[in-house]
Design a protein around this motif. Structure first.
Motif, short mmCIF file in Angstrom:
data_model
loop_
_atom_site.label_atom_id
_atom_site.label_comp_id
_atom_site.label_asym_id
_atom_site.label_seq_id
_atom_site.Cartn_x
_atom_site.Cartn_y
_atom_site.Cartn_z
N THR A 39 -38.64 -28.84 -10.55
CA THR A 39 -39.65 -29.53 -11.36
C THR A 39 -39.62 -29.04 -12.80
O THR A 39 -39.70 -29.85 -13.75
CB THR A 39 -41.05 -29.31 -10.76
OG1 THR A 39 -41.08 -29.81 -9.42
CG2 THR A 39 -42.12 -30.00 -11.59
N SER A 40 -39.50 -27.74 -12.99
CA SER A 40 -39.48 -27.17 -14.33
C SER A 40 -38.26 -27.64 -15.12
O SER A 40 -38.34 -27.96 -16.31
CB SER A 40 -39.49 -25.64 -14.26
OG SER A 40 -40.65 -25.18 -13.59
N VAL A 41 -37.10 -27.67 -14.43
CA VAL A 41 -35.88 -28.08 -15.11
C VAL A 41 -35.95 -29.54 -15.53
O VAL A 41 -35.58 -29.90 -16.66
CB VAL A 41 -34.65 -27.84 -14.19
CG1 VAL A 41 -33.41 -28.48 -14.80
CG2 VAL A 41 -34.44 -26.35 -13.98
N VAL A 42 -36.45 -30.39 -14.64
CA VAL A 42 -36.46 -31.84 -14.92
C VAL A 42 -37.52 -32.21 -15.95
O VAL A 42 -37.27 -32.96 -16.88
CB VAL A 42 -36.65 -32.63 -13.62
CG1 VAL A 42 -36.83 -34.12 -13.91
CG2 VAL A 42 -35.48 -32.40 -12.68
N THR A 43 -38.74 -31.66 -15.79
CA THR A 43 -39.84 -32.08 -16.67
C THR A 43 -39.90 -31.30 -17.97
O THR A 43 -40.40 -31.81 -18.97
CB THR A 43 -41.19 -31.93 -15.95
OG1 THR A 43 -41.42 -30.54 -15.65
CG2 THR A 43 -41.20 -32.74 -14.67
N ALA A 44 -39.40 -30.05 -17.97
CA ALA A 44 -39.49 -29.16 -19.15
C ALA A 44 -40.91 -29.11 -19.67
O ALA A 44 -41.15 -29.09 -20.88
CB ALA A 44 -38.52 -29.63 -20.24
N ASN A 45 -41.88 -29.08 -18.74
CA ASN A 45 -43.29 -29.09 -19.11
C ASN A 45 -43.97 -27.87 -18.50
O ASN A 45 -44.04 -27.73 -17.28
CB ASN A 45 -43.95 -30.39 -18.62
CG ASN A 45 -45.36 -30.56 -19.14
OD1 ASN A 45 -46.24 -29.77 -18.82
ND2 ASN A 45 -45.57 -31.62 -19.90
N GLN A 46 -44.45 -26.98 -19.36
CA GLN A 46 -45.01 -25.72 -18.89
C GLN A 46 -46.26 -25.94 -18.05
O GLN A 46 -46.48 -25.27 -17.05
CB GLN A 46 -45.33 -24.82 -20.09
CG GLN A 46 -45.79 -23.43 -19.72
CD GLN A 46 -44.68 -22.59 -19.11
OE1 GLN A 46 -43.53 -22.72 -19.52
NE2 GLN A 46 -45.00 -21.77 -18.12
N GLU A 83 -47.88 -31.51 -22.60
CA GLU A 83 -48.49 -32.84 -22.49
C GLU A 83 -48.19 -33.43 -21.11
O GLU A 83 -47.09 -33.31 -20.59
CB GLU A 83 -47.94 -33.75 -23.58
CG GLU A 83 -48.31 -33.29 -24.99
CD GLU A 83 -47.76 -34.23 -26.04
OE1 GLU A 83 -47.11 -35.23 -25.66
OE2 GLU A 83 -47.97 -33.97 -27.24
N LEU A 84 -49.22 -34.06 -20.54
CA LEU A 84 -49.06 -34.67 -19.22
C LEU A 84 -48.72 -36.14 -19.37
O LEU A 84 -49.26 -36.83 -20.23
CB LEU A 84 -50.36 -34.51 -18.41
CG LEU A 84 -50.82 -33.06 -18.14
CD1 LEU A 84 -52.13 -33.08 -17.38
CD2 LEU A 84 -49.75 -32.32 -17.34
N ASN A 85 -47.82 -36.61 -18.51
CA ASN A 85 -47.56 -38.05 -18.45
C ASN A 85 -47.28 -38.44 -17.00
O ASN A 85 -46.96 -37.59 -16.17
CB ASN A 85 -46.40 -38.45 -19.37
CG ASN A 85 -45.10 -37.76 -19.02
OD1 ASN A 85 -44.56 -37.95 -17.93
ND2 ASN A 85 -44.60 -36.93 -19.93
N ILE A 86 -47.42 -39.71 -16.74
CA ILE A 86 -47.35 -40.22 -15.35
C ILE A 86 -45.99 -39.92 -14.73
O ILE A 86 -45.88 -39.52 -13.57
CB ILE A 86 -47.64 -41.73 -15.33
CG1 ILE A 86 -49.04 -42.01 -15.87
CG2 ILE A 86 -47.48 -42.28 -13.92
CD1 ILE A 86 -50.14 -41.37 -15.08
N LYS A 87 -44.93 -40.08 -15.53
CA LYS A 87 -43.58 -39.90 -14.98
C LYS A 87 -43.39 -38.46 -14.49
O LYS A 87 -42.91 -38.22 -13.38
CB LYS A 87 -42.56 -40.24 -16.06
CG LYS A 87 -41.12 -40.10 -15.60
CD LYS A 87 -40.16 -40.48 -16.72
CE LYS A 87 -38.72 -40.29 -16.26
NZ LYS A 87 -37.76 -40.63 -17.34
N ASN A 88 -43.75 -37.48 -15.35
CA ASN A 88 -43.57 -36.08 -14.96
C ASN A 88 -44.48 -35.69 -13.79
O ASN A 88 -44.07 -34.94 -12.89
CB ASN A 88 -43.85 -35.18 -16.16
CG ASN A 88 -42.73 -35.24 -17.18
OD1 ASN A 88 -41.62 -35.65 -16.87
ND2 ASN A 88 -43.03 -34.85 -18.41
#
Length: 893
Positions: free
Chosen positions: A434-441, A390-395
């Motif tokens: 980026t991957s570590v902080v957002t945990a968003n594939q 899921e996309l969000n502004i913060k990430n």
């Protein structure tokens, strides 16, 4: 050689036999297909029992078109069915509550595997029958072989029909009696053709379908074999009583796969055949939180199936599933593993070792059974995402900032003359962060693509275009993209695993913390509060705790929640009724279960062995996963043990109090019988002498005898007064008439009532220089002083000096009774004020005291808010000191 039972085994067997004797007995009429005559045989047996005077009642008989069968219902009492509305259809269902109220000796309930209408107390009829048996009602019922859970796959493969109404095998195996109703397949086919089982059209369809000759022959064989297996199990239980599992330990692996139920049933049959233990293991990976709802529900159903078939449910954690299974098998001494065959296709020519080979590599010494299933769907491996998509502004903002920062650092490196390999590393590092902080594939993949594009645009020749002159650049871009994707995915997986490990550690910590807190709990209320708060910490849901009223139902509940909440919904009459049912039946019920599933909470029994200490309600939003469920049960088990220990401590204290009271009563009777005898004998003897020799006795002798009678009578009166005072003060019925009294006046008044032997001692009262006032019940304090002075007279030699004095000491008034007698030994001082304790020494009047005088003194003084103590006198002798609260004199009155 016959093995002798250990005491623990004997106790367990006696408990089991006691519970069996209080339960009803279950008889199953067992067949291999509809129409073999199960219901007919059951009704015939009921008529035979009725002729013997047995109270037999029909609870429910499935309506049939079979006239002979329905005719047998005549002459038997019937319990009316209840009507349930389901999707505007009226269904007639067995009325469990009416059956429990009627409580016959034998109840007939047809169709054991029936599924109840929605809204019934239980989802399945066999659960209704379990409740009837627990209530002590004997039950006759019917079932066919295709309804046994463990045989479902085998029968489906033979007949091509999947039977959805099934019962756990334990119901069949634990039945007290199973009667096999058997006829030849040809006879059953003839009945079908004659319309004795179904109507003509239905019969024709049945004969060409499920009821064909091959199917009936196979079903009959399976039914005969299953009945024989049950007999063998019963024989083994008798011959090997007290012996646990054999060395075989079967492990089945749980998953959301559609073919997993077959694996579980196969493992159950293997455990039964090998007489071994069955364990079902689920390995929770980092992808578990992102599992679809459909897969979660299928996994939950598979876990429930394994539990029904008697498996012990376990959970392991880790992404390498084969390794986790192998480690679990090694640590738990598993002998055989049952797996399903995975029909996985390779993609893009990539070859992946089958799961069974991976497991074999980790555990080469284990027997691994691969169960084929022609219906197993071919699974195409998909790219699985370890993180959220899921996309969000913060990430997105963080990803953009990471790309911008990576680009700025790359420009600096470029100007400093660093090679392109160094710049590529900067972008890969940015993707990793980026991957570590957002945990968003998805964001990780976008960052990887944009990193390649930006690198190409700014740092490859020609710059500021997306073209590249060097023929090797496309390969560089591909490698850079793959490296960025892989590192990003690994970073996300590591973060997920770390979070999973932290969560597991937190849950385990709660369990250990609960054990420590419960050990330190001082009361049942503390235990309940501790358990409820730990459950809230674990599940973050409100908890309702119903304590047991010492075997007489449940007390009013206590509600625990993170925030104040309205209690109307979760402590309504309906919810309390569910909690009462759980308490009475020692089973879970309520939300997420098949029993009373419309409740707002899941209710669990807090039990130790077979005794229920209370019921806990959990206001869950969704069903608990296996690991959380096991933790909750462990916490409740710890709670039950703590409550049981607290109850035993209370009963032990109660028993100790009763023992003390019994000892007190015995000591009192013994003392009374001993100490009353001497003065009563003296009184009766002196009175007899006066009656028989009154005229011949001199006046001095008569006066002496009369004085002795008077003294003995007064001694008895004082003794009786002491006894009454002790009992009144101890039971709280004594009323203290508290008034401000002058201490010296109370002392002088007490001196007028002391023992007549006072003349043989030197008594001296030292009055205080000031007026001392104390708030007291003067009559009781006088009794204390009389007892102390009489004791001093009694236990000191003639001629001893006894001094009574008073003075003020701070905000207390101090009264002392001192003598210069032989004193009291230190070993006696500690027990001197205990009831019935006497110092073993000779006394002046040869009359042994009961040992309640000093005990009474302490009781009276403590009731006044004071204290009493004993000490040695200077030189020799004893000093008794009384401290009473002083009363100030109001000079303005």
């Amino acid at each position: 050689m016959i093995r002798k039972e250990t005491p623990d085994e004997l106790l367990e067997r006696l408990k089991y036999e006691e519970s069996i004797n209080s339960r009803g007995r279950l008889k199953i009429f067992f067949g291999y297909a509809a129409g073999v005559g199960k219901t007919y045989a059951m009704l015939s047996a009921a008529h035979d029992l009725k002729k013997q005077g047995i109270d037999v009642v029909i609870g429910y008989i499935e309506p049939h078109t079979r006239e002979k069968t329905m005719a047998l219902c005549e002459g038997l009492e019937k319990i009316a069915t209840k009507t349930v509305n389901y999707h505007n259809i009226k269904l007639n269902e067995f009325d469990l509550d009416q059956a429990l109220v009627r409580h016959p000796q034998v109840l007939l309930v047809d169709e054991l595997a029936h599924t109840n209408a929605h809204g019934s107390r239980h989802e399945k009829r066999y659960q209704d029958i379990e409740e009837l048996l627990k209530a002590g009602i004997n039950v006759f019922t019917t079932v066919n072989v295709q309804h046994l859970e463990s045989l479902n796959d085998i029968i489906a493969s033979i007949t091509g029909v999947v039977v959805h109404e099934r019962i756990p095998d334990r119901i069949f195996d634990q039945a007290d009696q199973v009667e096999l109703v058997d006829i030849e397949p040809e006879e059953l086919t003839r009945r079908l053709n004659e319309g004795l089982i179904y109507r003509k059209q239905q019969a024709d369809q049945a004969i060409t379908g499920f009821f064909n000759s091959a199917n009936l022959t196979s079903l009959r064989e399976i039914a005969l074999r299953r009945a024989a297996d049950r007999v063998n199990k019963l024989a083994e239980q008798v011959n090997h009583a007290g012996i646990g599992y054999a060395d075989e330990h079967i492990l089945v692996c749980l998953s959301p796969s559609p073919s997993n139920p077959k694996i579980i049933r196969t493992g159950s049959r293997m455990a039964s055949a090998f007489k071994g233990k069955l364990t079902a293991l689920f390995v929770e990976t980092s992808e578990f939180p992102s599992m679809t709802k459909e897969n979660r529900e299928r996994l939950r159903d598979n876990i429930h199936l394994a539990s029904q078939l008697g498996a012990n449910i376990e959970t392991a954690f880790g992404d390498d599933v084969a390794f986790q299974i192998a480690e679990f098998a090694r640590n738990n001494k598993v002998s055989k593993i049952v797996l399903g065959r995975s029909n996985t296709r390779t993609r893009f020519g990539l070859i992946r070792r089958p799961f069974s080979e991976q497991l074999t590599a980790y555990a080469p010494n284990l027997d691994i059974y691969i169960i084929p299933d022609k219906d197993t769907p071919v699974l195409k491996r998909k790219l699985t995402y370890a993180g959220s998509c899921e996309l969000n502004i913060k990430n997105l903002g963080f990803a953009a900032a990471a790309l911008l920062l990576s680009t700025l650092i790359s420009f600096i490196f470029y100007e400093m003359g660093f090679s392109e390999a160094n710049i590529i590393t900067i972008y890969i590092l940015g993707v990793l962060i980026t991957s570590v902080v957002t945990a968003n594939q998805l964001i990780s993949a976008l960052s990887s693509i944009l990193s390649v594009v930006i690198f190409n645009f700014f740092f490859t020749i020609p710059r500021y275009t997306l073209a590249a002159y060097d023929s090797g650049y496309p390969v560089t871009f591909i490698i850079m993209f793959i490296a960025a994707v892989i590192t990003g995915d690994l970073a996300i997986r590591i973060r997920k695993q770390a979070r999973q490990s932290a969560n597991t550690a937190f849950q385990t910590k709660i369990l250990l913390e609960t054990s420590q807190l419960l050990q330190n709990a001082k009361s049942a209320e503390d235990i309940i509060a501790c358990t409820s708060n730990q459950l809230i910490k674990l599940l973050e849901v409100p908890v309702i705790f119903y304590p047991s009223d010492d075997g007489h139902g449940l007390k009013e509940p206590s509600i625990f929640a993170l925030e104040p909440m309205p209690a109307a919904n979760i402590v309504s009459d309906n919810e309390k009724a569910v909690a009462e049912w759980v308490y009475e039946n020692n089973k879970r019920a309520g939300k997420t279960t098949n029993t009373l599933g419309n409740a707002q909470c899941l209710y669990l029994a807090v039990r130790s062995d077979s005794q229920v200490q209370g019921v806990v309600g959990l206001a869950l939003k969704e069903a608990l996963d296996t690991f959380a469920s096991n933790l909750v049960l462990s916490i409740l088990s710890e709670c039950a043990l703590a409550l049981e220990k607290d109850m035993y401590n209370y009963k032990r204290e109660e028993a100790a109090v009763k023992a003390r009271n019994e000892k007190l009563r015995a000591d009192l009777l013994r003392s009374i019988s001993h100490d009353f005898r001497t003065p009563l004998t003296s009184i009766s003897g002196n009175a007899s002498m006066l009656m028989n020799n009154c005229d011949r006795l001199e006046a001095a002798k008569r006066n002496q005898l009369l004085m002795d009678i008077y003294d003995d009578s007064m001694w008895l009166i004082n003794l009786t007064e002491n006894l009454l005072s002790v009992t009144r003060i101890e039971d709280g019925t004594a009323h203290l008439n508290m008034q401000a009294e002058v201490v010296d006046e109370v002392i002088l008044e007490a001196m007028k009532h002391i023992n007549r032997h006072a003349s043989e001692h030197q008594l001296k009262v030292i009055e205080s220089d000031e007026v001392l006032l104390a708030k007291m019940d003067s009559h009781l304090i006088m009794q204390v002083l009389i007892n102390l002075i009489d004791n001093a007279i009694k236990y000191t030699p003639s001629g001893s000096e006894i001094i009574i004095s008073s003075n003020k000491k701070g905000d207390m008034i101090e009264i002392k009774v001192a003598d210069n007698g032989n004193g009291i030994q230190d070993k006696d001082k500690a027990q001197l004020f205990d009831m019935f304790y006497t110092v073993k020494k000779s006394v002046a009047d040869s009359r042994r005291g009961m040992g309640i005088g000093l005990s009474l003194c302490r009781t009276i003084v403590q009731a006044h808010g004071g204290s009493i103590m004993v000490a040695d006198n200077v030189g020799h002798g004893t000093i008794f000191t009384i401290l009473l609260p002083s009363e100030e004199v109001d000079l303005h009155e």
